[in-house]
Design a protein around this motif. Structure first.
Motif, PDB file in Angstrom:
ATOM      1  N   HIS A   1       0.856  -1.199   0.000  1.00  0.00           N
ATOM      2  CA  HIS A   1       0.000   0.000   0.000  1.00  0.00           C
ATOM      3  C   HIS A   1       0.883   1.236   0.000  1.00  0.00           C
ATOM      4  O   HIS A   1       2.073   1.162   0.334  1.00  0.00           O
ATOM      5  CB  HIS A   1      -0.908  -0.006   1.229  1.00  0.00           C
ATOM      6  CG  HIS A   1      -0.129  -0.183   2.485  1.00  0.00           C
ATOM      7  ND1 HIS A   1       0.551   0.838   3.097  1.00  0.00           N
ATOM      8  CD2 HIS A   1       0.137  -1.298   3.214  1.00  0.00           C
ATOM      9  CE1 HIS A   1       1.187   0.376   4.149  1.00  0.00           C
ATOM     10  NE2 HIS A   1       0.967  -0.932   4.236  1.00  0.00           N
ATOM     11  N   ALA A   2       0.263   2.376  -0.326  1.00  0.00           N
ATOM     12  CA  ALA A   2       1.015   3.632  -0.390  1.00  0.00           C
ATOM     13  C   ALA A   2       1.284   4.171   1.017  1.00  0.00           C
ATOM     14  O   ALA A   2       0.648   3.782   1.992  1.00  0.00           O
ATOM     15  CB  ALA A   2       0.233   4.652  -1.199  1.00  0.00           C
ATOM     16  N   MET A   3       2.251   5.095   1.104  1.00  0.00           N
ATOM     17  CA  MET A   3       2.615   5.676   2.407  1.00  0.00           C
ATOM     18  C   MET A   3       1.482   6.518   2.980  1.00  0.00           C
ATOM     19  O   MET A   3       0.601   6.992   2.243  1.00  0.00           O
ATOM     20  CB  MET A   3       3.891   6.519   2.275  1.00  0.00           C
ATOM     21  CG  MET A   3       3.738   7.806   1.515  1.00  0.00           C
ATOM     22  SD  MET A   3       5.264   8.816   1.569  1.00  0.00           S
ATOM     23  CE  MET A   3       6.304   7.984   0.386  1.00  0.00           C
ATOM     24  N   GLY A   4       1.510   6.716   4.305  1.00  0.00           N
ATOM     25  CA  GLY A   4       0.500   7.509   4.985  1.00  0.00           C
ATOM     26  C   GLY A   4       0.388   8.894   4.361  1.00  0.00           C
ATOM     27  O   GLY A   4       1.394   9.517   4.044  1.00  0.00           O
ATOM     28  N   GLY A   5      -0.848   9.355   4.170  1.00  0.00           N
ATOM     29  CA  GLY A   5      -1.075  10.693   3.621  1.00  0.00           C
ATOM     30  C   GLY A   5      -1.276  10.727   2.122  1.00  0.00           C
ATOM     31  O   GLY A   5      -1.544  11.792   1.560  1.00  0.00           O
TER      32      GLY A   5
ATOM     33  N   ILE B   1      -5.751   3.022  -1.254  1.00  0.00           N
ATOM     34  CA  ILE B   1      -6.404   2.110  -0.319  1.00  0.00           C
ATOM     35  C   ILE B   1      -5.548   1.931   0.927  1.00  0.00           C
ATOM     36  O   ILE B   1      -4.390   1.505   0.850  1.00  0.00           O
ATOM     37  CB  ILE B   1      -6.671   0.732  -1.006  1.00  0.00           C
ATOM     38  CG1 ILE B   1      -7.650   0.889  -2.169  1.00  0.00           C
ATOM     39  CG2 ILE B   1      -7.200  -0.295   0.013  1.00  0.00           C
ATOM     40  CD1 ILE B   1      -9.005   1.466  -1.812  1.00  0.00           C
ATOM     41  N   ARG B   2      -6.153   2.317   2.074  1.00  0.00           N
ATOM     42  CA  ARG B   2      -5.546   2.089   3.388  1.00  0.00           C
ATOM     43  C   ARG B   2      -4.119   2.643   3.475  1.00  0.00           C
ATOM     44  O   ARG B   2      -3.198   1.969   3.978  1.00  0.00           O
ATOM     45  CB  ARG B   2      -5.541   0.585   3.639  1.00  0.00           C
ATOM     46  CG  ARG B   2      -5.652   0.176   5.076  1.00  0.00           C
ATOM     47  CD  ARG B   2      -6.958   0.483   5.700  1.00  0.00           C
ATOM     48  NE  ARG B   2      -6.916   0.161   7.127  1.00  0.00           N
ATOM     49  CZ  ARG B   2      -7.735   0.660   8.009  1.00  0.00           C
ATOM     50  NH1 ARG B   2      -8.679   1.505   7.638  1.00  0.00           N
ATOM     51  NH2 ARG B   2      -7.648   0.324   9.273  1.00  0.00           N
ATOM     52  N   ASP B   3      -3.913   3.884   2.950  1.00  0.00           N
ATOM     53  CA  ASP B   3      -2.587   4.495   3.017  1.00  0.00           C
ATOM     54  C   ASP B   3      -2.125   4.585   4.478  1.00  0.00           C
ATOM     55  O   ASP B   3      -2.869   5.030   5.346  1.00  0.00           O
ATOM     56  CB  ASP B   3      -2.640   5.909   2.401  1.00  0.00           C
ATOM     57  CG  ASP B   3      -3.613   6.824   3.152  1.00  0.00           C
ATOM     58  OD1 ASP B   3      -4.829   6.564   3.085  1.00  0.00           O
ATOM     59  OD2 ASP B   3      -3.157   7.742   3.827  1.00  0.00           O
ATOM     60  N   HIS B   4      -0.919   4.125   4.762  1.00  0.00           N
ATOM     61  CA  HIS B   4      -0.319   4.273   6.094  1.00  0.00           C
ATOM     62  C   HIS B   4       1.141   3.847   6.030  1.00  0.00           C
ATOM     63  O   HIS B   4       1.586   3.298   5.024  1.00  0.00           O
ATOM     64  CB  HIS B   4      -1.072   3.443   7.155  1.00  0.00           C
ATOM     65  CG  HIS B   4      -0.919   1.966   6.994  1.00  0.00           C
ATOM     66  ND1 HIS B   4      -1.701   1.226   6.138  1.00  0.00           N
ATOM     67  CD2 HIS B   4      -0.072   1.085   7.570  1.00  0.00           C
ATOM     68  CE1 HIS B   4      -1.343  -0.044   6.206  1.00  0.00           C
ATOM     69  NE2 HIS B   4      -0.352  -0.164   7.060  1.00  0.00           N
ATOM     70  N   THR B   5       1.881   4.109   7.113  1.00  0.00           N
ATOM     71  CA  THR B   5       3.263   3.660   7.186  1.00  0.00           C
ATOM     72  C   THR B   5       3.464   2.917   8.507  1.00  0.00           C
ATOM     73  O   THR B   5       3.439   3.529   9.567  1.00  0.00           O
ATOM     74  CB  THR B   5       4.242   4.849   7.059  1.00  0.00           C
ATOM     75  OG1 THR B   5       3.973   5.510   5.813  1.00  0.00           O
ATOM     76  CG2 THR B   5       5.687   4.385   7.074  1.00  0.00           C
ATOM     77  N   MET B   6       3.565   1.632   8.427  1.00  0.00           N
ATOM     78  CA  MET B   6       3.775   0.683   9.530  1.00  0.00           C
ATOM     79  C   MET B   6       2.558   0.550  10.464  1.00  0.00           C
ATOM     80  O   MET B   6       2.292  -0.518  10.965  1.00  0.00           O
ATOM     81  CB  MET B   6       5.029   0.999  10.373  1.00  0.00           C
ATOM     82  CG  MET B   6       6.313   1.151   9.581  1.00  0.00           C
ATOM     83  SD  MET B   6       6.706  -0.246   8.511  1.00  0.00           S
ATOM     84  CE  MET B   6       7.752  -1.217   9.564  1.00  0.00           C
ATOM     85  N   THR B   7       1.843   1.609  10.750  1.00  0.00           N
ATOM     86  CA  THR B   7       0.672   1.520  11.617  1.00  0.00           C
ATOM     87  C   THR B   7      -0.386   2.505  11.126  1.00  0.00           C
ATOM     88  O   THR B   7      -0.049   3.586  10.645  1.00  0.00           O
ATOM     89  CB  THR B   7       1.007   1.837  13.090  1.00  0.00           C
ATOM     90  OG1 THR B   7      -0.210   2.171  13.768  1.00  0.00           O
ATOM     91  CG2 THR B   7       1.959   2.989  13.223  1.00  0.00           C
TER      92      THR B   7
END
Ligand SMILES: [Zn+2]
Length: 264
Positions: A104-108, A113-119
């Motif tokens: 998935h893509a990085m947070g922001g 879909i469900r962009d986030h980074t690690m949590t």
């Protein structure tokens, strides 16, 4: 030939809702079937491409999402919880390549879909040495430490775009196009299975086009949190770890594993 496959869940064909991504939720069991079927397709592609030693890491949540009884016999599977310092058990420089499947893509990121980074609940964004970084960037660096190039990244349209930014010449395969965090124009999984298998084979055939990801020391990781009390609960030594303002912390080290381990 030896390949390491890391599998997340958000970018798997047919998956787009939070209720598909968490144990105990209404659609989770069906989503596990989609996940396991897609993993098996990747393994079939690798075997047909001549790869005879395959490690597959269940990298979503607690690392226990594959349906073991339905897994293809032609690979070994790393399942269960791991930490950043041992994110890919068994990884060493004997691997010829790595694959990031269902990412998935990085947070922001917008319309991802469900962009986030690690949590999904811990923090908003991470910058490493001044550049925004997500899980594709972090994992390609972890493989790069062992001189292993990431050959293919799969997931939604924004995941593929991020992969191309991070890893020159990487092959990508798009399973869906997000038009919101939990809304997408999906490709039917049965079509994905046919196309994905071919992409896996092509990524092995063209593997020498991709170089391992590297980044020179020193490392500085800047994290933007969601709430001030998350930082109130963290310890800062004032040198390697610092609180920059109410919502921002920075971590630094000459060792990338150390900086990721103390921050994440
Ligand atoms: Zn995940």
């Amino acid at each position: 030939m030896k390949v390491y496959v890391s599998v997340d869940m958000e970018g798997i064909a047919g998956i787009l809702l939070p209720e598909q991504l968490k144990k105990g939720e209404l659609y989770y069991e069906e989503a596990r079937k989609l996940l396991t079927t897609e993993v098996n397709v990747v393994i079939e592609g690798l075997l047909e491409a001549g790869v005879n030693d395959i490690y597959v890491k269940d990298a979503h949540g607690t690392g226990f999402n594959f349906i073991a009884s339905e897994l293809h016999h032609g690979a070994r599977y790393c399942m269960g919880a791991t930490n950043v310092s041992n994110r890919f058990p068994g990884l060493d420089s004997t691997f010829d390549g790595a694959m990031l499947i269902g990412y998935h893509a990085m947070g922001g990121t917008e319309y991802a879909i469900r962009d986030h980074t690690m949590t999904s609940v811990g923090w908003q964004s991470i910058h490493l040495n001044g550049r925004p970084i997500g899980e594709i960037g972090i994992d390609s660096l972890l493989f790069g430490l062992h001189n292993v190039p990431v050959l293919i990244v799969t997931g939604d349209k924004k995941t593929c775009a991020e992969a191309i930014e991070e890893i020159p010449n990487v092959r990508t395969y798009e399973t869906k196009e997000g038009f919101g965090r939990h809304a997408a124009l999906i490709k039917p999984p049965k079509l994905v299975y046919r196309e994905l298998k071919e992409s896996i084979k092509e990524s092995i055939a063209t593997r020498t086009n991709v170089m391992p990801t590297t980044l020179d020391a020193p490392y500085e990781l800047v994290m933007k949190f969601l709430s001030t009390d998350q930082l109130d609960q963290r310890y800062f030594d004032g040198t390697r770890s610092k609180r920059i303002d109410g919502l921002t912390a920075s971590y630094s080290s000459d060792d990338i594993i150390e900086v990721l381990s103390i921050a994440l």
